[in-house]
Design a protein around this motif. Structure first.
Motif, PDB file in Angstrom:
ATOM      1  N   TYR A   1      -4.278  15.130  15.823  1.00 37.09           N
ATOM      2  CA  TYR A   1      -3.114  16.032  15.796  1.00 37.09           C
ATOM      3  C   TYR A   1      -2.431  16.168  14.575  1.00 37.09           C
ATOM      4  O   TYR A   1      -2.225  17.019  13.798  1.00 37.09           O
ATOM      5  CB  TYR A   1      -2.064  15.454  16.977  1.00 37.09           C
ATOM      6  CG  TYR A   1      -0.552  16.297  16.782  1.00 37.09           C
ATOM      7  CD1 TYR A   1      -0.570  17.865  17.404  1.00 37.09           C
ATOM      8  CD2 TYR A   1       0.549  15.996  16.251  1.00 37.09           C
ATOM      9  CE1 TYR A   1       0.359  18.190  17.391  1.00 37.09           C
ATOM     10  CE2 TYR A   1       1.536  16.587  16.016  1.00 37.09           C
ATOM     11  CZ  TYR A   1       1.609  17.747  16.682  1.00 37.09           C
ATOM     12  OH  TYR A   1       2.842  18.487  16.625  1.00 37.09           O
TER      13      TYR A   1
ATOM     14  N   ASP B   1      -8.964   6.130  22.593  1.00 37.01           N
ATOM     15  CA  ASP B   1      -8.855   7.621  22.504  1.00 37.01           C
ATOM     16  C   ASP B   1      -7.770   8.337  22.302  1.00 37.01           C
ATOM     17  O   ASP B   1      -7.388   9.449  21.763  1.00 37.01           O
ATOM     18  CB  ASP B   1      -9.542   8.259  23.668  1.00 37.01           C
ATOM     19  CG  ASP B   1     -11.203   7.955  24.056  1.00 37.01           C
ATOM     20  OD1 ASP B   1     -11.874   7.826  22.727  1.00 37.01           O
ATOM     21  OD2 ASP B   1     -11.820   8.121  25.085  1.00 37.01           O
ATOM     22  N   ALA B   2      -6.675   7.585  22.919  1.00 38.87           N
ATOM     23  CA  ALA B   2      -5.245   8.239  22.785  1.00 38.87           C
ATOM     24  C   ALA B   2      -4.934   8.014  21.088  1.00 38.87           C
ATOM     25  O   ALA B   2      -4.163   8.980  20.769  1.00 38.87           O
ATOM     26  CB  ALA B   2      -4.113   7.391  23.519  1.00 38.87           C
TER      27      ALA B   2
ATOM     28  N   TYR C   1      -6.875   8.043  18.570  1.00 33.73           N
ATOM     29  CA  TYR C   1      -7.815   9.156  17.968  1.00 33.73           C
ATOM     30  C   TYR C   1      -7.075  10.707  18.390  1.00 33.73           C
ATOM     31  O   TYR C   1      -7.168  11.359  17.450  1.00 33.73           O
ATOM     32  CB  TYR C   1      -9.296   9.529  18.577  1.00 33.73           C
ATOM     33  CG  TYR C   1     -10.162   8.121  18.071  1.00 33.73           C
ATOM     34  CD1 TYR C   1     -10.083   7.702  16.995  1.00 33.73           C
ATOM     35  CD2 TYR C   1     -10.800   7.443  19.049  1.00 33.73           C
ATOM     36  CE1 TYR C   1     -10.790   6.708  16.331  1.00 33.73           C
ATOM     37  CE2 TYR C   1     -11.737   6.204  18.900  1.00 33.73           C
ATOM     38  CZ  TYR C   1     -11.563   6.122  17.525  1.00 33.73           C
ATOM     39  OH  TYR C   1     -12.336   4.893  17.339  1.00 33.73           O
ATOM     40  N   VAL C   2      -6.534  10.756  19.418  1.00 33.06           N
ATOM     41  CA  VAL C   2      -5.841  12.228  19.711  1.00 33.06           C
ATOM     42  C   VAL C   2      -4.665  12.494  18.723  1.00 33.06           C
ATOM     43  O   VAL C   2      -4.302  13.376  18.100  1.00 33.06           O
ATOM     44  CB  VAL C   2      -5.450  12.295  21.209  1.00 33.06           C
ATOM     45  CG1 VAL C   2      -4.547  13.251  21.316  1.00 33.06           C
ATOM     46  CG2 VAL C   2      -6.665  12.364  21.948  1.00 33.06           C
TER      47      VAL C   2
ATOM     48  N   GLY D   1      -5.113  19.275  28.832  1.00 37.95           N
ATOM     49  CA  GLY D   1      -5.955  18.392  28.199  1.00 37.95           C
ATOM     50  C   GLY D   1      -6.432  17.337  29.132  1.00 37.95           C
ATOM     51  O   GLY D   1      -7.557  16.415  29.423  1.00 37.95           O
TER      52      GLY D   1
END
Length: 193
Positions: free
Chosen positions: A187, A179-180, A182-183, A152
Motif C-alpha cells: 500500500y 502477509d498483513a 506485505y499488504v 480483498g
C-alpha cells in the motif's frame, strides 16, 4: 476529477454514469444468478424480473427523491436536519426497494440521488449544502475503503486452492500473519508510485 481541473458538472456526470453502470450490472447479475443456480427461467419471467428489479427500483428511487425534496423545502437552513433527511432517504429507498419490494436497492438509491439533484438542489441552503457535502464525502470514502478491504479479505479466503503445495515454491498456498505486513508495504509503495 475537480482536483485535475475538470468541471464539477463533468465529475457529476461521470460519477452518475458509473453508478448507473454498477446498478445495471447488478440487475443483470441477479438475473443470470437464477439461471446458474438451476432455476427454470422463461423469457417472460426474465422480462418480468428485469422490470421488477430495474424499473420498480428506479421508480421507487425517484419517488423517495421527490418526497425528500418536499421535506427539504420545509426545513429552514438547518444543516444537521438536512444531512439526516438525506441519509434517511438514501437508506429508506434502499431498504424499501431491496427488502420490502424485491427491486434493485442500488438503482433506487442512485435514482433517489438523481431526483434530489434535479428537484431538491434548490431547497438546500448554501450552509447546509457545505455541511452535507462534507458528511457525504466522508461517508463515501469510508464505505469505499470498507468495501475494498472486505472484498480483498473475502477473495483471499475464497480463492486460494485448498492449501495445496505449489510447484514453484513448495510452500502451502494460504495466508500467514506476515502477509498483513506485505499488504501494508505494498500500500505504501502504491501511494509513492
Amino acid at each position: 476529477m475537480t482536483q485535475v481541473g475538470a468541471s464539477q458538472k463533468l465529475a457529476c456526470v461521470i460519477d452518475g454514469e458509473s453508478l448507473m453502470n454498477d446498478g445495471s450490472a447488478l440487475v443483470i447479475f441477479l438475473l443470470l444468478q437464477k439461471i446458474v443456480e438451476g432455476e427454470a427461467v422463461t423469457v417472460g419471467g426474465a422480462i418480468a424480473q428485469f422490470c421488477l428489479l430495474a424499473v420498480v427500483g428506479m421508480v421507487l428511487g425517484i419517488a423517495f427523491g421527490a418526497a425528500t425534496s418536499w421535506l427539504l423545502d420545509n426545513i429552514f437552513r438547518d444543516p444537521t436536519l438536512t444531512t439526516i433527511v438525506t441519509l434517511m432517504s438514501a437508506y429508506a429507498s434502499y431498504y424499501t426497494a431491496d427488502r420490502l419490494v424485491g427491486a434493485s436497492g442500488l438503482l433506487a438509491v442512485v435514482c433517489n440521488g438523481f431526483a434530489m439533484s434535479l428537484i431538491g438542489g434548490r431547497q438546500i441552503a448554501l450552509r447546509a449544502e457545505e455541511a452535507m457535502h462534507g458528511f457525504w464525502g466522508v461517508l463515501e470514502w469510508g464505505a469505499n475503503t470498507i468495501l475494498f478491504v472486505w472484498v480483498g479479505i473475502v477473495l483471499a479466503i475464497v480463492l486460494p486452492p485448498s492449501h495445496e503445495e505449489t510447484v514453484i515454491t513448495d510452500q502451502p498456498i494460504h495466508l500467514v500473519p506476515s502477509d498483513a505486513g506485505y499488504v501494508v508495504v505494498l500500500y505504501i509503495w502504491l501511494q509513492v508510485g
